[in-house]
Design an enzyme around this catalytic site. Structure first.
Site, PDB file in Angstrom:
ATOM      1  N   SER A 291      16.122  18.949  21.870  1.00 41.64           N
ATOM      2  CA  SER A 291      14.837  18.611  21.273  1.00 41.64           C
ATOM      3  C   SER A 291      14.611  17.107  21.277  1.00 41.64           C
ATOM      4  O   SER A 291      15.548  16.324  21.163  1.00 41.64           O
ATOM      5  CB  SER A 291      14.770  19.136  19.841  1.00 41.64           C
ATOM      6  OG  SER A 291      15.827  18.617  19.082  1.00 41.64           O
TER       7      SER A 291
ATOM      8  N   HIS B 128      21.965  12.075  12.911  1.00 42.79           N
ATOM      9  CA  HIS B 128      21.509  12.342  11.549  1.00 42.79           C
ATOM     10  C   HIS B 128      21.094  11.064  10.831  1.00 42.79           C
ATOM     11  O   HIS B 128      20.609  11.109   9.712  1.00 42.79           O
ATOM     12  CB  HIS B 128      22.591  13.068  10.760  1.00 42.79           C
ATOM     13  CG  HIS B 128      23.022  14.334  11.432  1.00 42.79           C
ATOM     14  ND1 HIS B 128      24.059  14.346  12.344  1.00 42.79           N
ATOM     15  CD2 HIS B 128      22.538  15.584  11.393  1.00 42.79           C
ATOM     16  CE1 HIS B 128      24.196  15.577  12.815  1.00 42.79           C
ATOM     17  NE2 HIS B 128      23.285  16.344  12.261  1.00 42.79           N
TER      18      HIS B 128
ATOM     19  N   CYS C 293      14.672  25.284   1.117  1.00 43.07           N
ATOM     20  CA  CYS C 293      14.670  26.740   1.188  1.00 43.07           C
ATOM     21  C   CYS C 293      14.455  27.152   2.643  1.00 43.07           C
ATOM     22  O   CYS C 293      13.825  26.425   3.401  1.00 43.07           O
ATOM     23  CB  CYS C 293      13.538  27.321   0.349  1.00 43.07           C
ATOM     24  SG  CYS C 293      13.632  26.835  -1.372  1.00 43.07           S
TER      25      CYS C 293
HETATM   26  N1  GLN Z   1      18.859  22.575  21.205  1.00 42.79           N
HETATM   27  C1  GLN Z   1      18.747  22.370  19.804  1.00 42.79           C
HETATM   28  C2  GLN Z   1      18.051  21.054  19.532  1.00 42.79           C
HETATM   29  O1  GLN Z   1      18.231  20.148  20.251  1.00 42.79           O
HETATM   30  C3  GLN Z   1      20.092  22.373  19.124  1.00 42.79           C
HETATM   31  C4  GLN Z   1      19.992  22.253  17.619  1.00 42.79           C
HETATM   32  C5  GLN Z   1      21.305  22.425  16.875  1.00 42.79           C
HETATM   33  O2  GLN Z   1      22.359  22.392  17.421  1.00 42.79           O
HETATM   34  N2  GLN Z   1      21.259  22.623  15.600  1.00 42.79           N
HETATM   35  O3  GLN Z   1      17.325  20.901  18.583  1.00 42.79           O
END
Ligand code: GLN
Ligand code: ZN
Length: 768
Positions: free
Chosen positions: A443, A704, A526
């Site tokens: 993403s 993150h 949630c």
């Molecule tokens: N392909 C997803 C993304 O890039 C993987 C997300 C994840 O591992 N939680 O958002």
């Protein structure tokens, strides 16, 4: 026979608690306003249960953030860095950290509550930890309920579960050593509760559902003997849930407690074991957890009553209680809110029960078990029978084609054509990638604009043509950007997706979606898990369009992007009329078809994300093998339909790999990308020690955080990885998808990442 409910959702049917808490955090609501909403939710929950006739209603199941955090404050177990704060300030700082001009403290850690998707705050212990009891919340709730004329049973987390769920923040120290100073504090609390005229207290010790060492078992024994020796008039309900007592059964049956709670949804067979057990001499009340607190299906009354009958053969009615399997915290609140929801077929709605409906089930079952006569209850029983028999034969559930395919699965369906070494050669010839190939996890930033357009489209305020045009432009921009900065394997960006499970659920048959089926995940967060109600199939391709569009815009390889079967299963409410493994295999076949269609459309690299593989592990180690067997196989079924030259990637985050590394290797993905950046490649060690055979992309920076990593930092990490792994197996990528980030920091970070890879390539050239 009495009825018991172990706990009730506290977010409010319309997520009132979330809304007011976030308002309070923003400074737009006062503490008073926040507490008022809290009181409102509590009193509504109590009244609801009371009016329905629940005998044992919980108090202290409410929390502004988390019940383990609540226990920390009740026991005065406050880590030193928060000591200078007080009240709600302190409470929320512990939960979320606090940073302003005067204070800068990091939050306490958060982790999953057993095998649920609920996260609790992890208590911190050192040899200096002192407990100081603070009973205000617990006593306050007992009194609040009493004012409404309702007698409650307070719920607290037991001393051993509390200690074992926490973490030692000091070397060479064992948190169980704190037990002797902790028990008097609990005892004081029990006395104060007893002084309120309370008859029963529910002490949750779900740690009993896990493997316990001799020392840990002893701690349980010590705790409950301590309470018995210092007896108050208070009677103890010992609650274990999420699995049976297993090897802890002897211990549990020997404890001086008055009531033992059994989760008969997770483990029906334990009732026979207990009733036949020599240590069970009938001097305890058994609380039968019959109504599933973790899933959304209507209870099957006939099946439940059969268990009650078994208990009745051995026990007096006064020794049998009927209740929920665990707290209803893990269920959505009220099915009635879904009455206008067209995303759940009408027929399916009749099969469902959310928390409020589950209360009714507990009451029905108790009434039926008590043999109370009446037309209403008789009608309810026959209704329940009718619903279950219709469900068993419903066309919505059963799809002959899917079942046939499942039955005809062959061993070879979960095997790639050739072993990895051979595939690797073919892929190298076909893909022609440089050393240290760079890529991302899928993403790209989900900007406000992306979310606005999607919302408009879903509300029919935007035509599908206009939405498609918008998505095309976003994808096009993403491709241009990736080419410009020199990434090697591109992605389309996932702009069309809301959530990595929901998107696939919406495109598969057998799934339904609630509108208000919120379940607390942590604090004010949630989630709304999809409901898998029937055999899963894929009516048509789900991702081929956007992957092909992206591929048509570039000469570089675009990686197809899918969510794996185990993750889709794990993050949904699943059927209870067939084993999880069967549902998982059905999803696997649907994903397999998608993988093959992507290949046919010219996509040569396909990623199947499985971030949830590890969290599906059963609580007891002896059950791990069975689970891993079918879970890994399901992944392989999804990945094995393609030619050797097509490269399959998988991605996992937040995983500790040490104890399941051989199973991860068994997945046999050509490339695995993992999170390692936060631990400075520490997580990589498992792969190194194990001599992980396939290619691997250790995440080189933490997505993150908005912080942009420097080229040097990434180079250093890659150098370290290069010392540990064969260089030709190393990929370069961030540690997860970028959807929560903004574009400016994403651009800078990825530029640095590409530059670092280029530098390493140069060094490599010079060294040969
Ligand atoms: N392909 C997803 C993304 O890039 C993987 C997300 C994840 O591992 N939680 O958002
Ligand atoms: Zn991830």
């Amino acid at each position: 026979m009495k009825s018991i409910v172990l706990g009730y959702p506290r977010i409010g049917a319309n997520r009132e608690l979330k809304k007011i808490t976030e308002k309070y955090w923003r400074g737009d609501a006062t503490e008073d306003e926040l507490l008022r909403v809290g009181r409102q939710i509590k009193s509504e929950n109590w009244k609801l249960q009371h009016d329905l006739g629940v005998d044992l209603i919980s108090s202290n199941d409410f929390s502004l953030y988390d019940q383990v955090l609540e226990m920390c404050t009740t026991l005065g177990c406050i880590p030193q860095r928060f000591e200078h704060l007080d009240g709600l300030h302190q409470y929320f700082a512990m939960a979320r950290g606090l940073q302003n001009k005067e204070v800068d403290v990091t939050a306490m850690e958060m982790t999953k509550w057993f095998d649920t998707n609920y996260h609790y705050i992890v208590p911190e212990f050192t040899s200096e930890t002192k407990f100081r009891m603070n009973p205000d919340k617990i006593l306050g709730e007992i009194k609040e309920a009493k004012k409404l004329g309702i007698q409650t049973k307070p719920v607290i987390i037991g001393p051993v579960t509390f200690l074992l769920l926490g973490k030692e923040k000091e070397d060479g120290f064992n948190r169980l050593d704190l037990l002797s100073s902790l028990l008097p504090c609990y005892q004081e609390l029990l006395e104060l509760i007893s002084n309120e005229g309370v008859e029963f207290v529910q002490i949750d010790e779900p740690i009993l559902a896990k493997d316990l060492s001799g020392e840990e078992q002893l701690a349980i024994k010590k705790s409950y003997s301590f309470f018995a020796n210092n007896s108050t008039k208070l009677k103890i309900i010992l609650a274990n849930y999420f699995d049976c007592y297993g090897a802890n059964l002897n211990l549990a049956l020997d404890l001086p407690v008055q009531v033992l709670h059994l989760d008969l949804v997770r483990c029906r067979l334990q009732l026979d074991d207990i009733l036949a057990h020599p240590l069970f001499n009938g001097n305890k009340i058994l609380s039968l957890g019959l109504v599933d607190g973790r899933n959304i299906w209507k209870n099957d009354y006939e099946q439940s009553l059969r268990l009650v009958e078994k208990a009745k053969e051995k026990l007096d009615s006064s020794q049998i209680w009927i209740g929920t399997s665990c707290s209803l915290l893990h269920s959505p609140v009220n099915l009635e809110l879904e009455s206008n929801n067209e995303k759940i077929p009408h027929e399916v709605k009749q099969w469902l029960a959310f928390a409020e409906q589950k209360l009714g089930e507990v009451i029905d079952l108790t009434t039926l078990a008590n043999g109370e006569e009446g037309t209403i209850i008789r009608e309810r029983l026959s209704d329940n029978k009718r619903v279950h028999s219709l469900k068993r034969s419903s066309k919505l559930v059963h799809n002959g084609e899917v079942k046939k395919r499942l039955k005809n699965l062959k061993e070879s369906d979960s095997q790639r054509k050739s072993p990895f070494t051979q595939r690797q050669l073919e892929q190298r010839n076909h893909l022609r990638l440089p050393l240290y190939p760079t890529t991302t996890i899928g993403s790209f930033p989900q900007t406000k604009e992306v979310r606005i357009q999607r919302r408009k489209f879903k509300k029919n305020e935007l035509s599908s043509k206009a939405y498609d045009e918008f998505l095309f432009n976003e994808t096009h921009e993403a491709i241009k950007f990736q080419e410009a900065i020199g990434l090697d394997v591109l992605v389309h960006g996932e702009f069309e997706r809301n959530d990595m499970v929901e998107y696939f659920g919406e495109h598969l048959s057998g799934f339904a979606f609630t509108q208000f089926g919120w379940v607390q995940s942590y604090g004010t967060r949630c989630v709304k898990p999809p409901i898998i109600y029937g055999d899963v199939s894929r009516p048509k391709p789900m991702t081929v369009k956007w992957s092909s569009v992206a591929q048509s815009l570039t000469k570089k390889h675009v990686k197809g992007m899918l969510t794996g079967p185990v993750t889709i299963l794990q993050w949904s409410f699943v059927r209870n009329d067939q084993p999880r493994s069967a549902t998982c295999n059905q999803i696997a076949l649907a994903i397999r078809d998608e993988v093959c269609d992507l290949e046919k459309a010219g996509i040569k690299i396909i990623q199947i994300d499985e971030p949830a593989i590890r969290e599906g592990l059963p609580l007891r180690k002896e059950d791990w093998g069975t689970y891993l067997n079918w879970a890994i196989k399901a992944f392989r079924i999804s990945a094995s339909g393609v030619d050797d030259s097509t490269q399959i990637h998988t991605h996992m985050c937040y995983s500790e790999f040490n104890d399941i590394i051989d199973d991860i290797a068994e997945m046999d993905a050509d490339v695995i990308t993992i999170e390692t950046s936060r631990s400075e490649m520490e997580l990589l060690q498992a792969f190194v020690d194990f001599k992980y055979p396939n290619e691997i992309g250790p995440g080189v920076y933490d997505i993150h955080s908005p912080r942009v990593p420097t080229t040097e930092e990434i180079e250093n990490l890659l150098e370290r990885a290069s010392e540990l792994l064969p260089i030709e197996n190393i990929w370069v990528n961030p540690d997860c998808g970028l959807k929560t980030r903004d574009w400016p920091e994403t651009k800078l970070a990825l530029e640095n990442m590409v530059r670092a890879a280029q530098k390493l390539r140069q060094k490599q050239l010079q060294s040969v």
